[in-house]
Scaffold this active site. Structure first.
Site, PDB file in Angstrom:
ATOM      1  N   THR A  11      -0.572 -34.389  20.294  1.00 20.94           N
ATOM      2  CA  THR A  11      -1.728 -34.459  20.878  1.00 20.94           C
ATOM      3  C   THR A  11      -2.247 -33.545  21.977  1.00 20.94           C
ATOM      4  OG1 THR A  11      -1.401 -37.032  20.550  1.00 20.94           O
ATOM      5  CG2 THR A  11      -3.015 -36.233  22.496  1.00 20.94           C
ATOM      6  N   ASP A  88       5.062 -39.109  20.182  1.00 23.11           N
ATOM      7  CA  ASP A  88       5.785 -40.109  19.321  1.00 23.11           C
ATOM      8  C   ASP A  88       7.021 -39.852  19.155  1.00 23.11           C
ATOM      9  OD1 ASP A  88       3.096 -41.089  18.935  1.00 23.11           O
ATOM     10  OD2 ASP A  88       3.024 -40.623  16.656  1.00 23.11           O
TER      11      ASP A  88
END
Length: 342
Positions: A11, A88
């Site tokens: 991200t 994640d």
């Protein structure tokens, strides 16, 4: 002082995608250039773009190649490293790096919860903090650390606890090691011990074809990664899938209820599996230690350990799976002993 900064994607490196949403596109150099004041910090940065993938796409092979790059940099004089990646899998990649990195140079893993297209993107602040921690002499000897939201976490403790919050990372067992304040790292506590897998423990592969992608702590390769299955205990599950999973696995991790409990119907399946492969008992709660001597009924921890299951200690199921996979892949001679250090 020189710090290597390695970008893996995630991200923190994402921008708009032609099909909608965002995807990793920014290079590590672009990430560094976007951090205010970093060039005036007096820290020499060696910046490398290594991968550009979402965190969910990373593999043990990627980590093996990353470790080779980091070791080369440390041998050439780098005092520490920063790795940027998707959040994640940070709690897992950081733990794997911590197990296999035996040097004193800190490896600091960071990322972002808000991508650069959003107001309040946290990537630049997290990257700045990570670089400062990696350059801090107090971080030496701590292995791999995770730094986000101005908190410094040990890799073997940290967990992602929220899907979107910038304060998602927490360490349920012991709390953060320290914090960033006024641009400086403040380490308030240090782990009592640091468990690593030195080269001699990873020399003999257990199975599969040896691949160059996953090196040991002494630059030798690991075997093809062992197949380790993680299975979570839930209300009403009769355990009928366990024999099939065990048959197709080299190792099994059970995310048990509470302090280490499973339904009574699971007991014969787990006992049979433990006679053939290592079966590790962890807790699905994500905090606290698996018990070893409190409850004695069928399916409780005393009963399961007596039938051959290995208690995971303070390790959560995700980290227990990683440790078991690395141990099996390397042909480690004492798997219960390794988990006794957790």
């Amino acid at each position: 002082m020189r710090i290597i900064v390695v970008g893996l994607g995630g991200t923190i490196a994402m921008t708009g995608h032609r099909n909608g949403g965002v995807a990793p596109t920014l290079s590590a150099s672009e990430l560094v250039e976007a951090v205010p004041g970093l060039s005036e910090a007096g820290i020499e940065l060696d910046v490398r773009s290594f991968r550009n993938r979402p965190g969910a796409a990373l593999t043990l092979g990627d980590l093996g190649e990353l470790l080779s790059l980091l070791r080369e940099s440390f041998a050439a004089g780098a005092a520490g490293a920063v790795v940027t990646q998707g959040t994640d899998t940070i709690e897992e990649t950081a733990y794997a790096l911590s197990l296999l990195h035996t040097g004193d140079e800190p490896i600091v893993v960071t990322g972002a919860m808000r991508n650069p297209t959003l107001a309040g993107a946290d990537g630049p602040a997290n990257l700045s903090a990570a670089v400062r921690v990696a350059a801090d002499p107090g971080a030496r000897g701590l292995g791999c650390l995770v730094v986000l939201a101005d908190e410094i976490h040990a890799a073997d403790r940290v967990r992602k606890t929220h899907t979107t919050s910038v304060a998602t990372f927490a360490s349920p067992n012991g709390g953060p090691l320290g914090y960033l304040a006024e641009g400086r790292a403040h380490l308030l506590n240090r782990p009592a011990r640091r468990y690593t897998l030195p080269g001699e423990s990873l020399a003999a592969p257990a199975r599969g074809t040896r691949l160059p992608a996953v090196p040991t702590a002494d630059d030798g390769p690991l075997a093809a990664p062992a197949r380790v299955t993680l299975y979570t205990a839930t209300l009403g599950d009769d355990g009928s899938l366990l024999p099939l999973l065990a048959e197709r696995s080299d190792g099994l991790v059970i995310a048990a209820l509470g302090v280490g409990h499973v339904p009574e119907s699971w007991v014969p399946h787990l006992e049979a599996a433990a006679r053939r492969i290592p079966v590790v008992l962890a807790s699905r709660t994500g905090g606290g230690r698996v018990a070893t001597s409190t409850y004695g009924y069928p399916g409780a921890e005393r009963d399961l350990i007596a039938r051959g299951l290995i208690p995971a200690g303070f390790l959560d199921p995700y980290k227990a799976r990683l440790l078991l996979q690395i141990l099996l892949t390397a042909g480690h001679p004492d798997i219960p002993g390794a988990f006794a250090h957790s």
